[in-house]
Each structure stands twice: as structure tokens, then as C-alpha cells.
Design an enzyme around this catalytic site. Structure first.
Site, PDB file in Angstrom:
ATOM      1  N   GLN A 130       6.951  12.320  -8.930  1.00 53.43           N
ATOM      2  CA  GLN A 130       5.848  11.857  -8.368  1.00 53.43           C
ATOM      3  C   GLN A 130       6.008  10.897  -6.860  1.00 53.43           C
ATOM      4  O   GLN A 130       6.816  10.349  -6.872  1.00 53.43           O
ATOM      5  CB  GLN A 130       4.977  10.564  -9.281  1.00 53.43           C
ATOM      6  CG  GLN A 130       3.753   9.866  -8.775  1.00 53.43           C
ATOM      7  CD  GLN A 130       3.492   8.939  -9.398  1.00 53.43           C
ATOM      8  OE1 GLN A 130       4.152   8.166 -10.130  1.00 53.43           O
ATOM      9  NE2 GLN A 130       1.945   8.803  -9.677  1.00 53.43           N
ATOM     10  N   GLY A 131       5.350  11.616  -5.828  1.00 58.21           N
ATOM     11  CA  GLY A 131       5.379  11.116  -4.559  1.00 58.21           C
ATOM     12  C   GLY A 131       4.293  10.333  -4.047  1.00 58.21           C
ATOM     13  O   GLY A 131       3.576  11.076  -3.152  1.00 58.21           O
ATOM     14  N   TYR A 132       4.237   9.360  -4.487  1.00 59.61           N
ATOM     15  CA  TYR A 132       3.049   8.386  -3.978  1.00 59.61           C
ATOM     16  C   TYR A 132       3.488   7.192  -3.027  1.00 59.61           C
ATOM     17  O   TYR A 132       3.215   7.342  -1.898  1.00 59.61           O
ATOM     18  CB  TYR A 132       2.247   7.668  -5.193  1.00 59.61           C
ATOM     19  CG  TYR A 132       1.114   8.601  -5.838  1.00 59.61           C
ATOM     20  CD1 TYR A 132       1.165  10.010  -5.867  1.00 59.61           C
ATOM     21  CD2 TYR A 132       0.280   8.259  -6.557  1.00 59.61           C
ATOM     22  CE1 TYR A 132       0.303  10.684  -6.299  1.00 59.61           C
ATOM     23  CE2 TYR A 132      -0.854   8.619  -7.301  1.00 59.61           C
ATOM     24  CZ  TYR A 132      -0.805  10.094  -7.256  1.00 59.61           C
ATOM     25  OH  TYR A 132      -1.816  10.669  -7.899  1.00 59.61           O
ATOM     26  N   SER A 133       4.361   6.548  -3.753  1.00 58.43           N
ATOM     27  CA  SER A 133       4.726   5.332  -3.127  1.00 58.43           C
ATOM     28  C   SER A 133       5.412   5.676  -1.672  1.00 58.43           C
ATOM     29  O   SER A 133       6.443   6.444  -1.463  1.00 58.43           O
ATOM     30  CB  SER A 133       5.518   4.198  -3.815  1.00 58.43           C
ATOM     31  OG  SER A 133       4.948   3.926  -5.041  1.00 58.43           O
ATOM     32  N   GLU A 248      -1.958   8.480 -15.911  1.00 60.38           N
ATOM     33  CA  GLU A 248      -0.605   7.579 -15.623  1.00 60.38           C
ATOM     34  C   GLU A 248      -0.783   6.239 -16.536  1.00 60.38           C
ATOM     35  O   GLU A 248       0.173   5.996 -17.126  1.00 60.38           O
ATOM     36  CB  GLU A 248      -0.051   7.669 -14.371  1.00 60.38           C
ATOM     37  CG  GLU A 248       1.137   6.439 -14.158  1.00 60.38           C
ATOM     38  CD  GLU A 248       1.553   6.523 -12.727  1.00 60.38           C
ATOM     39  OE1 GLU A 248       1.038   6.943 -11.928  1.00 60.38           O
ATOM     40  OE2 GLU A 248       2.613   5.918 -12.745  1.00 60.38           O
TER      41      GLU A 248
HETATM   42  C1  LIG Z   1       9.174   1.819 -13.485  1.00 63.36           C
HETATM   43  C2  LIG Z   1       8.456   2.347 -12.043  1.00 63.36           C
HETATM   44  C3  LIG Z   1       8.652   3.594 -11.680  1.00 63.36           C
HETATM   45  C4  LIG Z   1       7.758   4.049 -10.533  1.00 63.36           C
HETATM   46  N1  LIG Z   1       8.046   5.210 -10.532  1.00 63.36           N
HETATM   47  C5  LIG Z   1       7.215   5.859  -9.394  1.00 63.36           C
HETATM   48  C6  LIG Z   1       7.448   7.054  -8.893  1.00 63.36           C
HETATM   49  O1  LIG Z   1       7.769   8.232  -9.583  1.00 63.36           O
HETATM   50  N2  LIG Z   1       6.835   7.713  -7.862  1.00 63.36           N
HETATM   51  C7  LIG Z   1       6.142   6.808  -7.024  1.00 63.36           C
HETATM   52  O2  LIG Z   1       5.516   7.188  -6.021  1.00 63.36           O
HETATM   53  N3  LIG Z   1       5.964   5.366  -7.134  1.00 63.36           N
HETATM   54  C8  LIG Z   1       6.876   4.939  -8.209  1.00 63.36           C
HETATM   55  N4  LIG Z   1       6.795   3.453  -8.628  1.00 63.36           N
HETATM   56  C9  LIG Z   1       6.074   2.554  -7.590  1.00 63.36           C
HETATM   57  C10 LIG Z   1       4.865   1.882  -8.342  1.00 63.36           C
HETATM   58  O3  LIG Z   1       3.934   2.680  -8.558  1.00 63.36           O
HETATM   59  C11 LIG Z   1       4.087   0.985  -7.028  1.00 63.36           C
HETATM   60  O4  LIG Z   1       3.710   1.627  -5.885  1.00 63.36           O
HETATM   61  C12 LIG Z   1       5.316   0.256  -6.616  1.00 63.36           C
HETATM   62  O5  LIG Z   1       5.945  -0.434  -7.564  1.00 63.36           O
HETATM   63  C13 LIG Z   1       4.417  -1.002  -5.699  1.00 63.36           C
HETATM   64  O6  LIG Z   1       4.907  -1.006  -4.434  1.00 63.36           O
HETATM   65  P1  LIG Z   1       5.941  -1.937  -3.881  1.00 63.36           P
HETATM   66  O7  LIG Z   1       7.040  -2.087  -4.818  1.00 63.36           O
HETATM   67  O8  LIG Z   1       6.179  -1.658  -2.480  1.00 63.36           O
HETATM   68  O9  LIG Z   1       5.381  -3.618  -4.119  1.00 63.36           O
HETATM   69  P2  LIG Z   1       4.452  -4.240  -2.763  1.00 63.36           P
HETATM   70  O10 LIG Z   1       3.140  -3.354  -2.902  1.00 63.36           O
HETATM   71  O11 LIG Z   1       4.966  -4.461  -1.775  1.00 63.36           O
HETATM   72  O12 LIG Z   1       3.978  -5.495  -3.797  1.00 63.36           O
HETATM   73  C14 LIG Z   1       4.865  -6.513  -4.091  1.00 63.36           C
HETATM   74  C15 LIG Z   1       4.314  -7.685  -4.527  1.00 63.36           C
HETATM   75  O13 LIG Z   1       3.122  -8.221  -3.772  1.00 63.36           O
HETATM   76  C16 LIG Z   1       2.137  -8.334  -4.430  1.00 63.36           C
HETATM   77  N5  LIG Z   1       0.935  -7.863  -3.535  1.00 63.36           N
HETATM   78  C17 LIG Z   1       0.951  -6.865  -2.882  1.00 63.36           C
HETATM   79  N6  LIG Z   1      -0.277  -6.770  -2.527  1.00 63.36           N
HETATM   80  C18 LIG Z   1      -0.974  -7.773  -2.584  1.00 63.36           C
HETATM   81  C19 LIG Z   1      -1.896  -8.588  -2.057  1.00 63.36           C
HETATM   82  N7  LIG Z   1      -2.950  -7.927  -1.206  1.00 63.36           N
HETATM   83  N8  LIG Z   1      -2.481  -9.884  -2.578  1.00 63.36           N
HETATM   84  C20 LIG Z   1      -1.514 -10.510  -3.511  1.00 63.36           C
HETATM   85  N9  LIG Z   1      -0.516  -9.847  -3.853  1.00 63.36           N
HETATM   86  C21 LIG Z   1      -0.285  -8.686  -3.335  1.00 63.36           C
HETATM   87  C22 LIG Z   1       2.133  -7.339  -5.766  1.00 63.36           C
HETATM   88  O14 LIG Z   1       1.395  -7.712  -6.802  1.00 63.36           O
HETATM   89  C23 LIG Z   1       3.792  -7.415  -6.025  1.00 63.36           C
HETATM   90  O15 LIG Z   1       4.012  -8.598  -6.870  1.00 63.36           O
HETATM   91  C24 LIG Z   1       7.424   3.219  -9.763  1.00 63.36           C
HETATM   92  C25 LIG Z   1       7.405   1.676 -10.259  1.00 63.36           C
HETATM   93  C26 LIG Z   1       7.938   1.388 -11.438  1.00 63.36           C
HETATM   94  C27 LIG Z   1       7.987  -0.233 -11.445  1.00 63.36           C
END
Ligand SMILES: Cc1cc2nc3c(=O)[nH]c(=O)nc-3n(C[C@H](O)[C@H](O)[C@H](O)COP(=O)(O)OP(=O)(O)OC[C@H]3O[C@@H](n4cnc5c(N)ncnc54)[C@H](O)[C@@H]3O)c2cc1C
Length: 329
Positions: A130-133, A248
Site C-alpha cells: 500500500q502506497g498511501y503515506s 482496511e
Molecule cells: C503497523 C502499521 C503499518 C502501516 N502500513 C502502511 C502501509 O503499508 N502503507 C502506508 O501507506 N502507510 C502505512 N502505515 C502508515 C499509517 O497508515 C499512517 O499514515 C501513519 O502511521 C500516520 O502518519 P505519521 O506516522 O506520519 O504520523 P503523523 O500524521 O505525523 O501523526 C503523528 C502524531 O500526531 C498526531 N496528529 C496528527 N495530526 C494531528 C492533528 N491535526 N491534531 C492533533 N494531533 C494530530 C497523530 O495522532 C499522531 O499521534 C502503517 C502504519 C502502521 C502503524
């Protein structure tokens, strides 16, 4: 109902005859089969079990038979699941294609895309990620910047995706890409399927504190993607993305409810390790935590049931998985 009872008996007999005894044992992560071009089976029995289930279309029990699925009704699929659970049958194929991409392609893809991708998912031939993040687009997913420029007969993709689970072992990636930077964020995003063997796609594992590396960053450097790999309309990928996220969330809510795992359930752990007084766990805090956990699991079960009933009545499932996660967090 009588038909369903008959179906249950047939399933029971088929499973008894076809599920090898070793595939009815609790499993660890190393026992999972994820398919793909480079997929390897953990054992000969796992291969046999997978092949038998695949040939019945039961790796994707509810998908249409014309694409290799089982063509079962939701009720029949539930019976199959229950009967597998009763004998502790392992999940024969783990697959992001089955859980997330396939349902989205069945709903939004054109016939050529269904022909190309659905059967390959059912048969475990292609492993998807999955290429979302992106580094600057996590929770705020609509801010994604990985761009796909229209070059006439193809898109030219540049940028990167992060947290792509298992990307270094995958064959194809489904991506959200920016196709129009000059409109409201959500209205300039498209949904593209990209073969990771294409020139310009590279992956780099992200080391975790555990020393293991399940996550990758995936880079796109002038990757040429055929126009026919666009799912849905140009700039309408946000709708496809949201539909996929419903699947998902369901997956997240169901984690642990399929194959028996080699983990100690909290109730069993409590019996083994905690002190009891008058038949109750002595420590009130732990007792409450355990009751809360039990209540949450009941809620998860009821939510699954609600989803199932909605599906039976043709109602599109909403954000139930999200509800379960919210209540559980
Ligand atoms: C086990 C696992 C597998 C994953 N696999 C994939 C994958 O295969 N493909 C993919 O594309 N992604 C994947 N992800 C990514 C996931 O789906 C999220 O996109 C990602 O974890 C959230 O982005 P970030 O880590 O940049 O956190 P951020 O968005 O930077 O958030 C960091 C913290 O800030 C808080 N926060 C953010 N915005 C706000 C706001 N406006 N107000 C208050 N608090 C806020 C959040 O709640 C969090 O605690 C995976 C994540 C996990 C945990």
C-alpha cells in the site's frame, strides 16, 4: 436455511478431508504464506492446503467465480469461516491484495483491470503493498505530493511513499498520486497501480528499534506507468482510497480472529500468573482491565455481526472498524 445447513455439512466434510492436520495447529509469523513472485511456502503441507483452497476459490470465498473467487453468498462465506475456526484451520494465504486492493478493484476497476489483477490475487501470484503515506502526509493524507504527470500515453511518477509494509518483498504497489496540484487537495488525487519491477522503483527498509524491518520507504524516480493502470477516474482517487480504507479498517478490527496464533490469551495468562481470592482476581486494577478487555472483544464481535448483517441486506458498510478501534484505543 436448510440449504445452508446442507452447505455446512458439505464444508465440514470437505475440510475434514482436505485440511492437513499440521494446518490445524496454532501458527507463528513464520508459518504464514504471503504469495507473490518470490513467495515461498513454509512447508509442503502449507502448499498443499493453499492449493486446495485456491482451487475451490476459497482464498476469496465471496469473490465472483469468473475471476477465480468462490462465488459464495455472505452467509455461506460465514459458514466456511466458522467451520474453519472450529477445526483451527490456518488462513491459507495472507494478502493485502485480498484484504484491501481486490475489493476496491472489484468496485472501481474496469473489466481489463479485473481480468488482470483479481485472479492473480486469488491465486496468490502477485503480492501487493500500500502506497498511501508520505513523509509529509500521514494523518493528513490528502497533502500527499508524490506526483504523476500526464505524458500522453503514460504517467511519469516521481516522489516517495513511507511505511510501505513489506514493500521489499512485494511485486506491485497501489498508490495515491497527485495529478492536479491546483485544486482542493482531495480533488487532485488519483489511484494508480504500479509494477515494482518497473525501472525507477526502489525500496529501502526502515530499521526499527527491535532490529527488524517490516516497513520501507519506496521511491519513484521517473517511473513510466501505463495509462491503463489508473483505477477510477482521473483526479477521483480519493473516493477509491476511502472505499479501500473501509476494507482496511475491517481487517484491523478482525486481526487475531482468523488463524489460531501461538499467543497467550489474557484470560489464560490471568489464570496462570495472577493470584485469586474467593474465585476472583485479587488485584482489582488487573481485574477491571481484564473485564474491560472482555467487553471490548464482545463489542468487536457484535460489530462484525452488524457488518455482516448490513452486507446481507445490501447496505454498504461504513466506518465500523474505525468505531471498534476508537473504542479500543
Ligand atoms: C503497523 C502499521 C503499518 C502501516 N502500513 C502502511 C502501509 O503499508 N502503507 C502506508 O501507506 N502507510 C502505512 N502505515 C502508515 C499509517 O497508515 C499512517 O499514515 C501513519 O502511521 C500516520 O502518519 P505519521 O506516522 O506520519 O504520523 P503523523 O500524521 O505525523 O501523526 C503523528 C502524531 O500526531 C498526531 N496528529 C496528527 N495530526 C494531528 C492533528 N491535526 N491534531 C492533533 N494531533 C494530530 C497523530 O495522532 C499522531 O499521534 C502503517 C502504519 C502502521 C502503524
Amino acid at each position: 436455511m436448510e440449504d445452508l445447513n446442507q452447505f455446512r455439512l458439505e464444508v465440514r466434510a470437505w475440510l475434514a478431508a482436505n485440511c492437513p492436520p499440521s494446518q490445524r495447529q496454532p501458527m507463528g509469523a513464520d508459518d504464514q504464506y504471503w504469495g507473490g513472485r518470490r513467495g515461498t511456502f513454509p512447508s509442503e503441507d502449507a502448499k498443499l492446503w493453499f492449493e486446495r483452497m485456491r482451487d475451490k476459490g476459497w482464498t476469496a470465498p465471496e469473490w465472483p467465480t469468473q475471476y477465480g473467487g468462490g462465488g459464495l453468498s455472505p452467509q455461506e462465506a460465514r459458514v466456511l469461516k466458522e467451520e474453519m475456526k472450529t477445526i483451527h484451520a490456518r488462513t491459507p494465504l495472507y494478502s493485502i491484495g485480498l484484504w484491501m486492493l481486490g475489493p476496491a478493484v472489484l468496485e472501481y476497476g474496469n473489466e481489463a483491470q479485473k481480468q488482470q489483477h483479481i485472479r492473480a490475487i486469488v491465486n496468490g501470484e502477485i503480492r501487493w503493498c500500500q502506497g498511501y503515506s508520505e513523509p509529509g502526509a500521514g494523518s493528513d493524507l490528502a497533502s500527499l505530493q508524490c506526483k504523476a504527470e500526464d505524458m500522453g500515453d503514460h504517467f511519469l511518477v516521481n516522489g516517495s511513499k513511507i511505511w510501505t509494509t513489506g514493500a521489499d518483498k512485494c511485486d506491485w504497489i497501489f498508490c495515491l498520486v497527485r495529478t492536479n496540484p491546483n485544486v482542493k487537495k482531495q480533488e487532485g488525487i488519483s489511484f494508480l497501480l504500479i509494477d515494482m519491477d518497473d525501472p525507477g522503483v526502489t525500496t529501502s527498509p526502515i530499521p526499527l528499534i527491535s532490529g527488524e524491518s517490516e516497513f520501507c520507504q519506496t521511491f519513484f524516480d521517473n517511473v513510466k506507468v501505463p495509462k491503463e493502470n489508473l483505477v477510477g477516474e482521473l483526479n477521483a482517487g480519493w473516493s477509491v482510497a476511502k472505499a479501500l480504507l473501509v476494507h482496511e479498517r475491517k481487517l484491523m478490527a478482525e486481526i487475531g480472529s482468523d488463524s489460531p496464533r501461538q499467543i497467550l490469551q489474557p484470560n489464560m495468562a490471568a489464570r496462570e500468573y495472577l493470584e485469586f481470592e474467593n474465585g476472583k482476581i485479587a488485584d482489582a486494577t488487573l481485574r477491571n482491565a481484564l473485564v474491560e478487555y472482555d467487553m471490548l472483544m464482545q463489542a468487536v464481535g457484535l460489530t462484525h455481526f452488524r457488518s455482516f448483517e448490513e452486507k446481507n441486506h445490501g447496505i454498504r458498510s461504513g466506518a465500523h472498524g474505525h468505531e471498534v478501534r476508537r473504542h479500543g484505543s
